[in-house]
Scaffold this motif. Sequence first.
Motif, PDB file in Angstrom:
ATOM      1  N   GLU A 242      72.798  -6.518  30.676  1.00 38.20           N
ATOM      2  CA  GLU A 242      72.223  -7.817  31.047  1.00 38.20           C
ATOM      3  C   GLU A 242      71.333  -7.715  32.280  1.00 38.20           C
ATOM      4  O   GLU A 242      70.323  -8.403  32.381  1.00 38.20           O
ATOM      5  CB  GLU A 242      73.325  -8.864  31.262  1.00 38.20           C
TER       6      GLU A 242
ATOM      7  N   LYS B  41      68.050  -6.401  31.110  1.00 42.31           N
ATOM      8  CA  LYS B  41      67.304  -7.443  30.404  1.00 42.31           C
ATOM      9  C   LYS B  41      66.723  -8.463  31.373  1.00 42.31           C
ATOM     10  O   LYS B  41      65.588  -8.916  31.193  1.00 42.31           O
ATOM     11  CB  LYS B  41      68.188  -8.124  29.364  1.00 42.31           C
ATOM     12  N   ASP B  42      67.480  -8.820  32.409  1.00 42.48           N
ATOM     13  CA  ASP B  42      66.957  -9.758  33.408  1.00 42.48           C
ATOM     14  C   ASP B  42      65.747  -9.169  34.129  1.00 42.48           C
ATOM     15  O   ASP B  42      64.764  -9.868  34.379  1.00 42.48           O
ATOM     16  CB  ASP B  42      68.037 -10.128  34.430  1.00 42.48           C
TER      17      ASP B  42
ATOM     18  N   ARG C 146      62.831  -9.278  31.769  1.00 50.67           N
ATOM     19  CA  ARG C 146      62.350 -10.674  31.658  1.00 50.67           C
ATOM     20  C   ARG C 146      61.433 -11.017  32.829  1.00 50.67           C
ATOM     21  O   ARG C 146      60.376 -11.610  32.641  1.00 50.67           O
ATOM     22  CB  ARG C 146      63.536 -11.642  31.645  1.00 50.67           C
ATOM     23  N   ASN C 147      61.869 -10.666  34.037  1.00 48.89           N
ATOM     24  CA  ASN C 147      61.071 -10.977  35.230  1.00 48.89           C
ATOM     25  C   ASN C 147      59.728 -10.256  35.213  1.00 48.89           C
ATOM     26  O   ASN C 147      58.706 -10.826  35.594  1.00 48.89           O
ATOM     27  CB  ASN C 147      61.853 -10.622  36.496  1.00 48.89           C
TER      28      ASN C 147
ATOM     29  N   LYS D 223      57.546 -11.880  32.452  1.00 51.05           N
ATOM     30  CA  LYS D 223      57.137 -13.240  32.839  1.00 51.05           C
ATOM     31  C   LYS D 223      55.963 -13.215  33.822  1.00 51.05           C
ATOM     32  O   LYS D 223      55.099 -14.095  33.791  1.00 51.05           O
ATOM     33  CB  LYS D 223      58.328 -13.972  33.461  1.00 51.05           C
TER      34      LYS D 223
ATOM     35  N   GLN E  48      61.955  -6.705  24.434  1.00 49.88           N
ATOM     36  CA  GLN E  48      60.724  -6.913  25.188  1.00 49.88           C
ATOM     37  C   GLN E  48      59.716  -7.723  24.371  1.00 49.88           C
ATOM     38  O   GLN E  48      59.046  -8.618  24.904  1.00 49.88           O
ATOM     39  CB  GLN E  48      60.129  -5.568  25.604  1.00 49.88           C
TER      40      GLN E  48
ATOM     41  N   ASP F  87      60.503  -9.862  22.027  1.00 45.07           N
ATOM     42  CA  ASP F  87      61.051 -11.226  21.977  1.00 45.07           C
ATOM     43  C   ASP F  87      60.708 -11.995  23.249  1.00 45.07           C
ATOM     44  O   ASP F  87      60.328 -13.168  23.194  1.00 45.07           O
ATOM     45  CB  ASP F  87      62.567 -11.191  21.788  1.00 45.07           C
ATOM     46  N   CYS F  88      60.857 -11.331  24.397  1.00 51.55           N
ATOM     47  CA  CYS F  88      60.522 -11.978  25.676  1.00 51.55           C
ATOM     48  C   CYS F  88      59.043 -12.330  25.740  1.00 51.55           C
ATOM     49  O   CYS F  88      58.678 -13.429  26.168  1.00 51.55           O
ATOM     50  CB  CYS F  88      60.868 -11.061  26.844  1.00 51.55           C
TER      51      CYS F  88
ATOM     52  N   PHE G 228      57.600 -16.095  26.194  1.00 47.60           N
ATOM     53  CA  PHE G 228      56.739 -16.474  27.319  1.00 47.60           C
ATOM     54  C   PHE G 228      55.275 -16.621  26.905  1.00 47.60           C
ATOM     55  O   PHE G 228      54.409 -16.759  27.767  1.00 47.60           O
ATOM     56  CB  PHE G 228      56.852 -15.443  28.445  1.00 47.60           C
TER      57      PHE G 228
END
Length: 184
Positions: free
Chosen positions: A51, A54-55, A58-59, A62, A84, A86-87, A91
């Motif tokens: 996790e 993944k965080d 995500r950052n 983004k 990646q 999916d993110c 976004f």
Amino acid sequence: MSDSSPIRVFVSHLFEKHPDYLRVFEYLESRDKFLYLNVSDPDRVPSGGKEALKDELRNQIKASEVMILPVSIYDLNRDLVTFQMDCAGAFNKPIIGVKSFGETVVIHKIILERAAEVVDWNARSLVDALRQHAQAVMLAFDPVGRQSRLATLAQGTMQSLSAFRRYRQPGRANPFRAARRRGE
């Protein structure tokens, strides 16, 4: 988007510097008058479990405008690369796939479906794709760009319409018509 503002680029990685990851930057650096900002950082491996990874991803995604995906890394860790993608989709970041360098690797269907464009290892085609898709993102989501120009135009039209209606009321002189009669 002007050439003076850098395009924020996320290059897909697995928290290690794969040769294709490094090659992307060699190609971007070889183009004159192209500014970019690398927001991907494979050296920033967070402590913690899956996790935390993944965080961090995500950052990084983004903060980007466009995601570049060297397709050769997909087979190394399908779950992380799919995450990646999916993110990037969540976004609204376009994905530019880059075919494998020097070897024949089948481009998986999931990459073809999600990528806005798949390019060869060619500095010009990569930079052109980045400019095109970053500009599309700017036009779609720029709060100071197209959206505000349309709002200003609509507001000005509404003000003119309300002024016209005010002067059309019975018994009220129309200054527009009076000015035309006087030749102003």
